[in-house]
Design an enzyme around this catalytic site. Structure first.
Site, PDB file in Angstrom:
ATOM      1  N   VAL A  86       0.859  -1.189   0.000  1.00  0.00           N
ATOM      2  CA  VAL A  86       0.000   0.000   0.000  1.00  0.00           C
ATOM      3  C   VAL A  86       0.896   1.240   0.000  1.00  0.00           C
ATOM      4  O   VAL A  86       1.822   1.346   0.797  1.00  0.00           O
ATOM      5  CB  VAL A  86      -0.921   0.027   1.249  1.00  0.00           C
ATOM      6  N   GLY A 140       4.335   4.196   3.033  1.00  0.00           N
ATOM      7  CA  GLY A 140       3.906   2.934   2.432  1.00  0.00           C
ATOM      8  C   GLY A 140       4.062   1.797   3.418  1.00  0.00           C
ATOM      9  O   GLY A 140       4.642   1.980   4.500  1.00  0.00           O
ATOM     10  N   LYS A 141       3.546   0.673   3.104  1.00  0.00           N
ATOM     11  CA  LYS A 141       3.733  -0.530   3.921  1.00  0.00           C
ATOM     12  C   LYS A 141       3.374  -1.738   3.076  1.00  0.00           C
ATOM     13  O   LYS A 141       2.541  -1.644   2.174  1.00  0.00           O
ATOM     14  CB  LYS A 141       2.811  -0.479   5.151  1.00  0.00           C
ATOM     15  N   GLY A 142       4.006  -2.867   3.388  1.00  0.00           N
ATOM     16  CA  GLY A 142       3.709  -4.092   2.659  1.00  0.00           C
ATOM     17  C   GLY A 142       3.661  -5.269   3.603  1.00  0.00           C
ATOM     18  O   GLY A 142       4.117  -5.184   4.753  1.00  0.00           O
TER      19      GLY A 142
END
Ligand code: NAD
Length: 429
Positions: free
Chosen positions: A73, A118-120
């Site tokens: 994201v 962001g992050k995943g």
């Protein structure tokens, strides 16, 4: 009654208070209202810029084919490439990744580094996967995200259950596809693959810098400062070591299996050695063992919650006897507890400021990779100090100007900076 932070669903009475998405929303709404942001801007700032779901087929060691689900994201790219970790865990959800991505946007904006958030994550259980399986998951996840990540687009980093090795695999896979070595695609890499000096200690060192600023603000002498640290891991352990070195008295260290207490101060290096030898901080000859819940309420000048989220909540905040709280962990204080701490006049250095030393040195790593010129540790630490000191001043001045507590000030400042960037860029149609 002593309550410990639990995952939502475990303790129904506290479920709402401990829910991370509700907490993120509460902080966002408070700051947006104080800033007088209109509905349109609220919508833009709340909505992630991009969300990607990938399904990753991987052949397991026993020959079975399994499909894992991964997410990335990008909450905001208004101020620069998205920046944020990748976690591997069985309970990863898109909602969680969304909330954490927005958190990164605000954190990067508070310390004014040119990144969005962001992050995943990949839904998998690393405890039952071999190194080979983890490598295959990481590489296929990276290959699926070739058009999403990149030094100018989105720069991942380690998070829960991912590490330097994971970053090396991502860097290698991305580079193979690009046909050239692109070290700046991820941060948190090993030192000899484009990592930065000072990264391991950066978050704890950032905690030290902002705590010293708070002491200075209140004309408090570090040598007269008693500190209680919860969590003796990367953040808390390094913060304790550096604060001890700066002359403060670490009177208690709290871990998940017990706490130790010495009113005259604990030799942090000796405690670390004791833990390495025995596997626990308890039973340390130079301190008394103490109940780990009671240790949180010891009278002290500085409390550093650096273990996990939701440890200061509506049921225990009233008993905290510290002048300053430096939030090393992410989300250690619930929104309900904020009000209680504020009424008690406790000076809180909020997580998005206090623990931003890590992402700041990640930024330095990205800069060094792009320059191909690496700095010595003194230079990294000096530049980190400059950013942490300036950011502390920005947040505290903003709070005093707008007559709000530090957390509201940090969020307002962050929202303001991101909203301003969006306004300047305009809405492209
Ligand atoms: P870590 O795993 O290295 O250390 C956490 C420590 O806390 C461990 O020693 C663990 O045993 C202890 N702990 C766990 N539950 C506890 C409890 N209930 N009471 C007392 N101790 C407990 O993790 P870390 O990297 O130091 O991260 C700690 C927190 O800081 C997390 O919230 C993380 O998201 C946040 N954070 C970390 C970084 C970083 O650079 N590592 C950056 C920003 C924020």
């Amino acid at each position: 009654m002593i309550l410990e932070a639990t995952k939502p669903g475990v303790d129904p009475a506290m479920e709402k208070e401990f829910n991370p998405w509700l907490a993120a929303e509460a902080r966002f709404n408070e700051a947006a209202t104080l800033l007088g942001l209109n509905d349109g801007f609220r919508k833009v700032l709340k909505s992630p810029a991009m969300e990607v779901t990938v399904h990753i087929p991987v052949e397991l060691e026993d020959g079975r084919l399994e499909v894992f689900t991964g997410y990335r994201v990008q909450h905001s790219i208004a101020r620069g490439p998205a920046k944020g970790g990748i976690r591997f865990a069985p309970d990863v959800t898109l909602d969680e990744i969304r909330a954490l991505a927005s958190w990164m946007t605000w954190k990067c904006a508070v310390v004014n580094i040119p990144f969005g958030g962001g992050k995943g994550g990949v839904i998998c259980d690393p405890s039952v996967l071999s190194q080979n399986e983890l490598e295959r998951i990481t590489r296929r996840y990276t290959a699926s995200l070739m058009d999403v990540i990149g030094p100018e687009r989105d720069v991942p980093a380690p998070d829960m259950n991912t590490n330097e090795q994971t970053m090396a695999w991502i860097m290698d896979t991305y580079s193979m596809h690009k046909r050239s070595t692109v070290t700046a695609v991820v941060t948190g890499k090993p030192l000899n693959l484009g990592g930065s000096r000072g990264r391991v200690e950066a978050t704890g060192r950032g905690c030290l810098f902002v705590t010293l600023q708070a002491l200075r603000k209140f004309h408090m002498d570090p040598a007269e400062t008693k500190v209680v640290v919860q969590g003796f891991g990367n953040v808390g352990g390094k913060a304790a070591k550096l604060m001890h070195k700066a002359g403060m008295k670490i009177i208690s260290v709290i871990e998940y299996d017990g706490a130790v207490y010495n009113p005259h101060g604990i030799d942090v290096a000796a405690l670390e050695k004791h833990r390495q030898e025995t596997g626990s901080i308890t039973g340390f000859a130079e301190a008394e063992d103490m109940d780990r819940f009671e240790a949180m309420f010891l009278p002290c000048e500085v409390l550093v919650p650096a273990a996990k989220e939701n440890v200061i909540h509506s049921k225990n905040a009233g008993k905290i006897d510290a002048k300053i709280i430096c939030e090393g962990a992410n989300g250690p204080t619930t929104a309900e507890a904020d009000k209680i701490l504020d009424e008690k006049g406790i000076f809180v250095i909020p997580d998005i400021l206090a623990n931003a030393g890590g992402v700041t040195v990640s930024y330095f790593e990205w800069v060094q990779d792009r320059m191909g010129y690496f700095w010595n540790e003194q230079m990294v630490n000096g530049r980190l100090e400059e950013i942490m000191v300036n950011s502390f001043k920005d947040v505290v001045d903003y709070g005093e100007r707008h007559k709000v507590h530090n957390r509201a000030a940090a969020y307002m400042l962050a929202l303001d900076r991101v909203a301003f960037a969006i306004k300047l860029r305009g809405i492209y149609a």
